[in-house]
Design a protein around this motif. Structure first.
Motif, PDB file in Angstrom:
ATOM      1  N   SER A   6       9.188   6.358  -8.377  1.00  0.00           N
ATOM      2  CA  SER A   6       8.666   6.817  -7.091  1.00  0.00           C
ATOM      3  C   SER A   6       8.266   8.272  -7.170  1.00  0.00           C
ATOM      4  CB  SER A   6       9.723   6.625  -5.995  1.00  0.00           C
ATOM      5  OG  SER A   6      10.076   5.272  -5.881  1.00  0.00           O
ATOM      6  N   SER A   7       9.079   9.071  -7.852  1.00  0.00           N
ATOM      7  CA  SER A   7       8.771  10.491  -8.023  1.00  0.00           C
ATOM      8  C   SER A   7       7.496  10.669  -8.825  1.00  0.00           C
ATOM      9  CB  SER A   7       9.942  11.194  -8.730  1.00  0.00           C
ATOM     10  OG  SER A   7       9.631  12.540  -8.992  1.00  0.00           O
ATOM     11  N   LEU A   8       7.317   9.871  -9.894  1.00  0.00           N
ATOM     12  CA  LEU A   8       6.106   9.948 -10.694  1.00  0.00           C
ATOM     13  C   LEU A   8       4.879   9.631  -9.853  1.00  0.00           C
ATOM     14  CD1 LEU A   8       7.075   8.172 -14.046  1.00  0.00           C
ATOM     15  CD2 LEU A   8       7.058  10.606 -13.545  1.00  0.00           C
ATOM     16  N   SER A   9       4.978   8.573  -9.043  1.00  0.00           N
ATOM     17  CA  SER A   9       3.857   8.168  -8.197  1.00  0.00           C
ATOM     18  C   SER A   9       3.505   9.266  -7.209  1.00  0.00           C
ATOM     19  CB  SER A   9       4.213   6.880  -7.451  1.00  0.00           C
ATOM     20  OG  SER A   9       3.143   6.477  -6.633  1.00  0.00           O
ATOM     21  N   CYS A  34      -8.490   2.289  -1.563  1.00  0.00           N
ATOM     22  CA  CYS A  34      -8.043   1.425  -2.640  1.00  0.00           C
ATOM     23  C   CYS A  34      -6.517   1.310  -2.637  1.00  0.00           C
ATOM     24  CB  CYS A  34      -8.506   1.973  -3.993  1.00  0.00           C
ATOM     25  SG  CYS A  34     -10.294   2.073  -4.181  1.00  0.00           S
ATOM     26  N   THR A  35      -6.015   0.316  -3.352  1.00  0.00           N
ATOM     27  CA  THR A  35      -4.575   0.191  -3.598  1.00  0.00           C
ATOM     28  C   THR A  35      -4.284   0.789  -4.958  1.00  0.00           C
ATOM     29  OG1 THR A  35      -4.414  -1.834  -2.287  1.00  0.00           O
ATOM     30  CG2 THR A  35      -2.652  -1.413  -3.857  1.00  0.00           C
ATOM     31  N   THR A  36      -3.464   1.829  -4.990  1.00  0.00           N
ATOM     32  CA  THR A  36      -3.129   2.500  -6.243  1.00  0.00           C
ATOM     33  C   THR A  36      -1.691   2.186  -6.619  1.00  0.00           C
ATOM     34  OG1 THR A  36      -4.673   4.303  -5.744  1.00  0.00           O
ATOM     35  CG2 THR A  36      -3.021   4.714  -7.439  1.00  0.00           C
ATOM     36  N   LEU A  37      -1.509   1.604  -7.791  1.00  0.00           N
ATOM     37  CA  LEU A  37      -0.194   1.205  -8.273  1.00  0.00           C
ATOM     38  C   LEU A  37       0.147   1.951  -9.555  1.00  0.00           C
ATOM     39  CD1 LEU A  37      -0.633  -2.646  -7.831  1.00  0.00           C
ATOM     40  CD2 LEU A  37       0.607  -1.104  -6.293  1.00  0.00           C
ATOM     41  N   THR A  38       1.383   2.397  -9.653  1.00  0.00           N
ATOM     42  CA  THR A  38       1.882   3.001 -10.883  1.00  0.00           C
ATOM     43  C   THR A  38       2.620   1.915 -11.669  1.00  0.00           C
ATOM     44  OG1 THR A  38       2.131   5.194  -9.886  1.00  0.00           O
ATOM     45  CG2 THR A  38       3.382   4.757 -11.885  1.00  0.00           C
ATOM     46  N   ILE A  54       5.096   0.280  -8.937  1.00  0.00           N
ATOM     47  CA  ILE A  54       5.405   1.051  -7.733  1.00  0.00           C
ATOM     48  C   ILE A  54       4.117   1.344  -6.974  1.00  0.00           C
ATOM     49  CG2 ILE A  54       6.408   3.207  -6.870  1.00  0.00           C
ATOM     50  CD1 ILE A  54       8.439   1.344  -8.112  1.00  0.00           C
ATOM     51  N   ASP A  55       4.151   1.209  -5.654  1.00  0.00           N
ATOM     52  CA  ASP A  55       2.955   1.512  -4.857  1.00  0.00           C
ATOM     53  C   ASP A  55       2.873   2.998  -4.545  1.00  0.00           C
ATOM     54  OD1 ASP A  55       4.656   2.040  -2.695  1.00  0.00           O
ATOM     55  OD2 ASP A  55       4.386   0.053  -1.806  1.00  0.00           O
ATOM     56  N   VAL A 196      -1.963   3.737 -14.463  1.00  0.00           N
ATOM     57  CA  VAL A 196      -2.354   3.503 -13.069  1.00  0.00           C
ATOM     58  C   VAL A 196      -3.260   2.279 -12.976  1.00  0.00           C
ATOM     59  CG1 VAL A 196      -3.550   4.464 -11.063  1.00  0.00           C
ATOM     60  CG2 VAL A 196      -2.154   5.952 -12.509  1.00  0.00           C
ATOM     61  N   LEU A 197      -2.990   1.443 -11.985  1.00  0.00           N
ATOM     62  CA  LEU A 197      -3.854   0.302 -11.666  1.00  0.00           C
ATOM     63  C   LEU A 197      -4.448   0.548 -10.285  1.00  0.00           C
ATOM     64  CD1 LEU A 197      -4.973  -2.572 -12.143  1.00  0.00           C
ATOM     65  CD2 LEU A 197      -2.834  -3.458 -11.169  1.00  0.00           C
ATOM     66  N   ILE A 198      -5.771   0.665 -10.218  1.00  0.00           N
ATOM     67  CA  ILE A 198      -6.474   0.917  -8.961  1.00  0.00           C
ATOM     68  C   ILE A 198      -7.218  -0.351  -8.566  1.00  0.00           C
ATOM     69  CG2 ILE A 198      -8.185   2.341  -7.780  1.00  0.00           C
ATOM     70  CD1 ILE A 198      -7.641   4.476  -9.975  1.00  0.00           C
ATOM     71  N   VAL A 199      -6.908  -0.873  -7.390  1.00  0.00           N
ATOM     72  CA  VAL A 199      -7.492  -2.126  -6.928  1.00  0.00           C
ATOM     73  C   VAL A 199      -8.388  -1.849  -5.726  1.00  0.00           C
ATOM     74  CG1 VAL A 199      -7.020  -4.474  -6.168  1.00  0.00           C
ATOM     75  CG2 VAL A 199      -5.412  -3.316  -7.703  1.00  0.00           C
ATOM     76  N   LYS A 200      -9.620  -2.307  -5.802  1.00  0.00           N
ATOM     77  CA  LYS A 200     -10.587  -2.061  -4.744  1.00  0.00           C
ATOM     78  C   LYS A 200     -10.253  -2.871  -3.491  1.00  0.00           C
ATOM     79  CE  LYS A 200     -12.955   0.558  -7.509  1.00  0.00           C
ATOM     80  NZ  LYS A 200     -13.033   2.026  -7.329  1.00  0.00           N
ATOM     81  N   PRO A 201     -10.694  -2.400  -2.323  1.00  0.00           N
ATOM     82  CA  PRO A 201     -10.427  -3.124  -1.070  1.00  0.00           C
ATOM     83  C   PRO A 201     -10.955  -4.556  -1.125  1.00  0.00           C
ATOM     84  CG  PRO A 201     -11.290  -0.930  -0.609  1.00  0.00           C
ATOM     85  CD  PRO A 201     -11.426  -1.132  -2.089  1.00  0.00           C
TER      86      PRO A 201
END
Length: 220
Positions: A6-9, A34-38, A54-55, A196-201
């Motif tokens: 969580s701290s990294l995110s 976007c949805t950004t996931l660590t 982690i979101d 990082v995983l970035i997911v488009k709307p």
């Protein structure tokens, strides 16, 4: 472990906000949609390999446990441990590469039936590693049926080894991206196990994470 992730995110979100100037405000607005996931290649279960996701709020989004070597099946779970997608490897005698069948929910890998009943279940997608004699940057193709070999619903391009790739639909629109996590202001580098995983709307983050698992199987 979750607190550390969580701290990294939060560090990355803070760094991105501080580094962008006024000329990038429009880009920043689109990024926030976007949805950004660590993604961390670590399991929450002691002595198990896996993934922890982690979101952007620092909450656990997805997890994968008991991830050892090249298993015949993979299960992506939500934060509470409920299976949301099952991926089953299908080996072909006359083919050098395996198919990966993606099922909604939890499925028995031997019978392809739901764990709560004996009824059979159809896969929602079939994923294949792409091999080309040319210098193609296509990593994998996602088909709507196992018998389909030409009309891919999605293609994944780039380099998973370097954590730099995109998933595109039939119209060549980017629906998800994998990127390296940038170093913090303190100079801490995350290597390749944290990215990082970035997911488009409009695209399912769970399915995008399932593709990460299959890329890891294909290229790690």
């Amino acid at each position: 472990m979750v607190v550390y992730l969580s701290s990294l995110s939060e560090q990355i979100e803070s760094k991105e906000d501080n580094d962008e100037d006024e000329s990038k405000n429009e880009w920043k607005k689109g990024r926030k949609d976007c949805t950004t996931l660590t993604v961390w290649r670590k399991s929450l279960v002691f002595s198990c390999n896996g993934f922890t996701v982690i979101d952007s709020r620092g909450d656990l989004a997805y997890r994968v446990d008991n991830y050892i070597g090249h298993p015949p099946d993979l299960t992506l779970m939500n934060a509470s441990g409920k299976p949301i997608l099952t991926m089953i490897r299908r080996r072909k005698k006359l083919r050098l590469l395996d198919d990966w069948l993606v099922y909604d929910g939890e499925v028995d890998p031997e019978t392809c039936t739901t764990t709560t009943s004996s009824s059979s279940k159809e896969p929602i997608f079939c994923v294949r590693k792409h091999i080309s004699i040319s210098n193609s940057n296509v990593l994998a193709q996602v088909f709507e049926t196992q018998s389909d070999k030409k009309n891919a619903a999605y293609v994944i391009e780039g380099s998973f080894v370097h954590r730099s790739c995109q998933m595109l639909d039939r119209s060549r629109r980017v629906v998800a991206e994998i990127k390296r996590k940038e170093p913090t202001n303190c100079g801490i580098s995350f290597g390749f196990d944290v990215f990082v995983l970035i997911v488009k709307p409009g695209f399912d983050p769970g399915f995008a994470m399932a593709m990460v698992l299959l890329l890891d199987q294909m290229f790690s």
